[in-house]
Scaffold this active site. Structure first.
Site, PDB file in Angstrom:
ATOM      1  N   GLU A   1      21.118  73.884  66.201  1.00 48.73           N
ATOM      2  CA  GLU A   1      20.919  74.868  67.108  1.00 48.73           C
ATOM      3  C   GLU A   1      20.545  74.262  68.422  1.00 48.73           C
ATOM      4  O   GLU A   1      20.762  74.955  69.525  1.00 48.73           O
ATOM      5  CB  GLU A   1      19.805  75.768  66.567  1.00 48.73           C
ATOM      6  CG  GLU A   1      19.863  76.404  65.276  1.00 48.73           C
ATOM      7  CD  GLU A   1      21.440  77.113  65.097  1.00 48.73           C
ATOM      8  OE1 GLU A   1      21.980  77.493  66.240  1.00 48.73           O
ATOM      9  OE2 GLU A   1      21.725  77.170  64.059  1.00 48.73           O
TER      10      GLU A   1
ATOM     11  N   GLY B   1      21.560  80.930  58.843  1.00 50.56           N
ATOM     12  CA  GLY B   1      20.614  79.859  58.870  1.00 50.56           C
ATOM     13  C   GLY B   1      19.620  80.129  60.265  1.00 50.56           C
ATOM     14  O   GLY B   1      18.359  80.099  59.990  1.00 50.56           O
TER      15      GLY B   1
HETATM   16  N1  TRP Z   1      25.709  80.751  65.503  1.00 48.36           N
HETATM   17  C1  TRP Z   1      25.024  80.571  64.582  1.00 48.36           C
HETATM   18  C2  TRP Z   1      24.996  79.048  64.197  1.00 48.36           C
HETATM   19  O1  TRP Z   1      26.053  78.608  63.884  1.00 48.36           O
HETATM   20  C3  TRP Z   1      25.199  81.366  63.488  1.00 48.36           C
HETATM   21  C4  TRP Z   1      25.317  82.882  63.404  1.00 48.36           C
HETATM   22  C5  TRP Z   1      26.388  83.603  63.588  1.00 48.36           C
HETATM   23  C6  TRP Z   1      24.501  83.721  62.887  1.00 48.36           C
HETATM   24  N2  TRP Z   1      26.153  84.756  63.557  1.00 48.36           N
HETATM   25  C7  TRP Z   1      24.713  84.942  62.985  1.00 48.36           C
HETATM   26  C8  TRP Z   1      23.098  83.433  62.544  1.00 48.36           C
HETATM   27  C9  TRP Z   1      24.312  86.042  62.642  1.00 48.36           C
HETATM   28  C10 TRP Z   1      22.450  84.542  62.102  1.00 48.36           C
HETATM   29  C11 TRP Z   1      22.821  85.803  62.133  1.00 48.36           C
HETATM   30  O2  TRP Z   1      24.031  78.339  64.326  1.00 48.36           O
HETATM   31 ZN    ZN Z   2      26.565  77.151  65.021  1.00 43.10          ZN
END
Ligand code: TRP
Ligand code: ZN
Length: 864
Positions: free
Chosen positions: A303, A266
């Site tokens: 985010e 996302g």
């Molecule tokens: N930390 C991101 C969220 O939850 C999600 C995420 C983890 C992510 N690994 C990723 C997004 C790899 C894109 C690609 O908002």
């Molecule tokens: Zn997150």
């Protein structure tokens, strides 16, 4: 790479050790080029503790050009480079290491590390992608300040972005230019980001509670600025909400969001520079549905909220992922509930949990919200870590109450700002701030599986007393110890009055179930009552209760809480579908009639009340899944209701269609209910009338919500009309893949003789691109999740189609492959021949050369 003697290795939470070295600052320079980007990293390194271990930096798919220590080039016997590491045998306690390496962004289809999306360079580093950019201590408990220099051709890449503050820009020879960025907040490398491209920019400003001005910027593909406005509004609302509810302000002078088309998930919360799947940024009424608008609002908020829960306070190790994700999902859920209908938001969250998370928790990849064993970290960005994780935070919130919960958050930030911490640290802060003992509650962090609570009750007329017996068990993990389960409870009388639950006159109460079996007594209950259990879904459990069907319908009719009404309706429909028992059809019908006659209030809630549970949700209620049997029962119920209610449905449709409200919130409800009514009608035998309505709705409406609603109804009711409208849609939107995803998704759900050949053909459609995860999810993802009868074909061809796609993606984008494999994993729950056929596909996958760790981990778990 996997060969028989080189199997992917698991890591265990119990083996955690603090790092042997830290990096306090990194000076990073990237000279961007499609085939050979040159990266120079200058690392300030310091030994931690008393040891002489070598310095081992992570690295993957990197070509080392040079390495020097405190200004002196290393000799070839002073270090060694392997597939996964750069090891320097001996380093002083404090030193500066300078590493130059090369990478090839254009050849990177995994969308992890540095890659190109359309014409732009961008990065994705969580969880372990930074090691694909340079050699580094790629773990979240190494926090450094960053100074980043980006060099690129000015004409192609006018915008050069990274985390923090822009400190310098300038021109170079031969049409190149550069930008230097400085991020003052120490961060783990998974929060690093870099973007270079040619965009259009939407700018705005936010003044924080303490009167600091923040520059807000959303970067989108050229020509799309007007489709970023909803995202910008959502961002400003999120910033305000976090100040008001948690006292948390934004901390840099600039907040940037870049929307890209090629993205695995996302969005990503990189410090000061979020990267977003364009699906969660771009929207206008013509091309995006109300659901899309809602999704954008919630992902933007998610985010943004990570800036405190994730970035300022981060994770010690990846086993603690739920520390940031569970908490941030809880925060974004509460934000959405405050912005719109709390009941509808809760319904949608629970629906998702039941259909996705419950099956994960009952399958071969079941894990606690804090996993203990991981092969590929990307496999643990799961419904369990995110959504069950959020439910666990919600239970803490329920047990402590809003004010103590806020005190706990304040204490958490006071103690841990700038640190990398564990889930235990979070729970400790909650416990210390509230004085409420959470020791037993912590079992939620290490016990997997969905608990089942069974409830029964007895009313004693003479004593005016109700005795409620509750017990808990865990069917997937019988050895689990009892969890702390908050049971929010309400009583209603048989004629729908709310009954005080205790002598204080409270309307609802939270019982704590923390043993295997407990009974609770309620006095001064003057007449028989219906208990409404787990109000607002106060715990992520399955409920077994001996409640008469008619009492369920009374709850639907009378309960104050919208969630409780929906939940009772779901339970009722589930019983009807699984037993095939139609004894209460008349009551069911009159309830819907009453609903359709009262078109005021929360219409989105009405639309939810009319929603018949789907096969994913029902699958969790049976011991063995017979797809064709369950699906035909679902269809039968829809048909009976549609035929019995066709008159009322058509009337309601017209009333809603004529609604001239100017209030956008009301209109969202009108559209949701109108679409729901039309879709139910499509299951009736009034095919001509429905075709006419669907066609008119498609041609005369100016919102994507209504057009898509019309397409869905036409798909059910009238094949040739459907084809005609789909052709129109294709002509109109073929230039925009994101919009065409709706179209691919619809075709993927068509159930007829041509389904499979159509899917093949669509993969070479001009708007399709097999390297774009959104396209793949729209076509293949919708097919495997929402086309049960074709995916589970008894000839196995649906499974075979998925397997070929998985084999293709295994090479190019293992992360996406690993998400698509999900439906095969629960093969053991299916009846024959599906069970055997799914197992065979898994077997086939296990024999694939170079199986990625992502797929390896899941295939092995499923077959064992
Ligand atoms: N930390 C991101 C969220 O939850 C999600 C995420 C983890 C992510 N690994 C990723 C997004 C790899 C894109 C690609 O908002
Ligand atoms: Zn997150």
């Amino acid at each position: 790479m996997t060969t028989t003697h080189d199997l992917p290795q698991a890591k265990y939470l119990k083996d955690y050790q603090s790092p042997d070295y830290t990096i306090s600052h990194i000076d990073l320079e990237a000279r961007l080029d499609d085939m050979s980007t040159q990266v120079t990293a200058i690392l300030d390194i310091e030994r931690q503790g008393n040891h002489q271990k070598p310095l081992m930096l992570d690295g993957s798919d990197l070509e080392l050009i040079s390495i020097s220590l405190d200004g002196i080039a290393l000799m070839s016997d002073q270090y060694v480079v392997s597939e996964t590491h750069l090891t320097v045998y001996s380093v002083p306690d404090k030193c500066q290491l300078r590493i130059v390496n090369q990478i090839s962004p254009v050849q990177n289809k995994s969308l992890e590390g540095l890659y190109k999306s359309d014409g732009a360079f961008c990065t994705q580093c969580e969880a372990e992608g930074f090691r694909r950019i340079t050699y580094y201590l790629d773990r979240p408990d190494v926090l450094a300040t960053y100074h980043t220099t980006i060099v690129a051709k000015e004409s192609e890449y006018p915008y050069l972005l990274s985390n923090g503050n822009l400190v310098e820009t300038g021109s170079l020879e031969q049409g190149y230019h550069y930008a230097k960025w400085e991020d003052p907040f120490p961060k783990p490398c998974y929060l690093f980001a870099l973007v270079a491209g040619n965009f259009d920019k939407l700018s705005d400003e936010f003044v924080t509670a303490s009167q600091r001005q923040v520059q807000l910027e959303i970067y989108v593909d050229q020509g799309n600025v007007s489709r970023a406005e909803h995202a910008m509004d959502s961002l400003k609302r999120s910033m305000r909400w976090d100040e008001e509810v948690y006292g948390l302000e934004y901390d840099l002078d600039r907040y940037m969001i870049v929307a890209v088309d090629f993205f695995n998930m996302g969005a990503m919360e990189n410090k000061g520079l979020n990267l977003f799947n364009s699906k969660y940024v771009l929207a206008d009424k013509k091309s995006a549905t109300d659901t899309d608008y809602h999704g954008i609002e919630s992902v933007i908020a998610h985010e943004y909220f990570h800036n405190w829960t994730g970035n300022r306070v981060t994770c010690r190790d990846w086993f603690q992922l739920s520390l940031k994700e569970g908490l941030t999902v809880f925060r974004d859920q509460e934000f959405s509930a405050d912005m719109g209908s709390r009941a509808v938001n809760r319904i949608q969250q629970v629906d998702l949990l039941r259909s996705r998370q419950f099956s994960e928790d009952a399958g071969p990849m079941a894990h606690p919200i804090r996993p203990e064993k991981v092969i590929e970290m990307n496999n643990f960005y799961t419904a369990t870590v995110y959504d069950k994780g959020a439910e666990v935070i919600r239970m803490i919130h329920t047990l402590l109450g809003q004010s103590n919960f806020r005190k706990g958050m304040d204490l958490y930030f006071e103690r841990h700002d700038g640190q990398a911490v564990t889930c235990d640290d979070f729970v400790q802060a909650m416990q210390d701030a509230s004085g409420i003992d959470l020791e037993q509650f912590k079992r939620w962090y290490f016990q997997a599986g969905t608990p089942t609570v069974s409830a029964s009750w007895k009313y004693d007329v003479d004593q005016n007393q109700l005795t409620l017996s509750l017990s808990q068990r865990n069917d997937s993990f019988p050895e689990n110890k009892p969890s702390v389960i908050p049971v929010k409870l309400q009583f209603i009388s048989e004629d729908g009055q709310s009954i005080a639950i205790n002598t204080q006159g409270d309307q609802s109460q939270v019982l704590i179930l923390n043993e295997s079996t407990q009974t609770f007594q309620f006095d001064r209950i003057e007449s028989p009552v219906i208990p409404v259990l787990f109000e607002g879904f106060s715990a992520p459990v399955k409920l077994e209760q001996t409640i008469p069907e008619l009492d369920l319908l009374r709850i639907v009719q009378y309960a104050q809480d919208g969630f409780a009404r929906w939940d009772a309706m779901q339970s009722f429909c589930t019983r009807v579908i699984l037993t095939g028992e139609l004894s209460y059809f008349d009551e069911h019908k009159s309830l819907y009639q009453a609903l359709l006659q009262k078109l005021d209030g929360d219409l989105e809630l009405y639309a939810e009340l009319l929603e018949i549970p789907d096969i994913q949700t029902l699958a969790e209620q049976v011991d063995e899944i017979d797809v064709f049997q369950i699906q035909s029962q679902i269809d039968a119920l829809k048909e009976s209701l549609a035929n019995a209610l066709s008159k009322e449905l058509i009337e309601a449709y017209h009333l809603l269609n004529d609604d001239k409200s100017q209030d956008e919130r009301r209109l969202v409800g009108v559209r949701a209910l109108k679409n729901q009514v039309l879709l139910l009608l499509a299951h009736s035998s009034e095919q001509d009338a429905i075709s006419e309505l669907a066609k008119l709705q498609y041609t005369s409406s100016d919102t994507m919500t209504e057009q898509l609603g019309a397409l869905k109804a036409a798909k059910v009711a009238n094949t040739s009309l459907f084809a005609e409208l789909m052709k129109d849609f294709d002509t109109r939107w073929q230039h925009d893949g994101l919009i065409m995803d709706k179209w691919f998704g619809l075709y993927a759900q068509v159930d007829d003789d041509d389904t499979l050949s159509r899917l093949e053909k669509l993969q070479s459609h001009r708007s399709y691109n097999p390297d774009n995860p959104n396209r793949v999810r729209a076509l293949i993802g919708q097919f495997i999740m929402n086309n049960p009868k074709q995916f589970h074909r008894p000839d196995g061809k649906g499974y075979a189609l998925l397997t070929s796609e998985l084999i293709r993606l295994n090479e190019s984008n293992p992360q996406v492959a690993s998400r698509l494999i999900t439906p095969l994993l629960s093969w053991k729950k299916y009846s024959q021949p599906q069970k055997k056929l799914m197992q065979m596909e898994l077997q086939r996958l296990s024999e694939v050369d170079n199986l990625s760790p992502d797929l390896y981990e899941k295939v092995e778990a499923a077959l064992s």
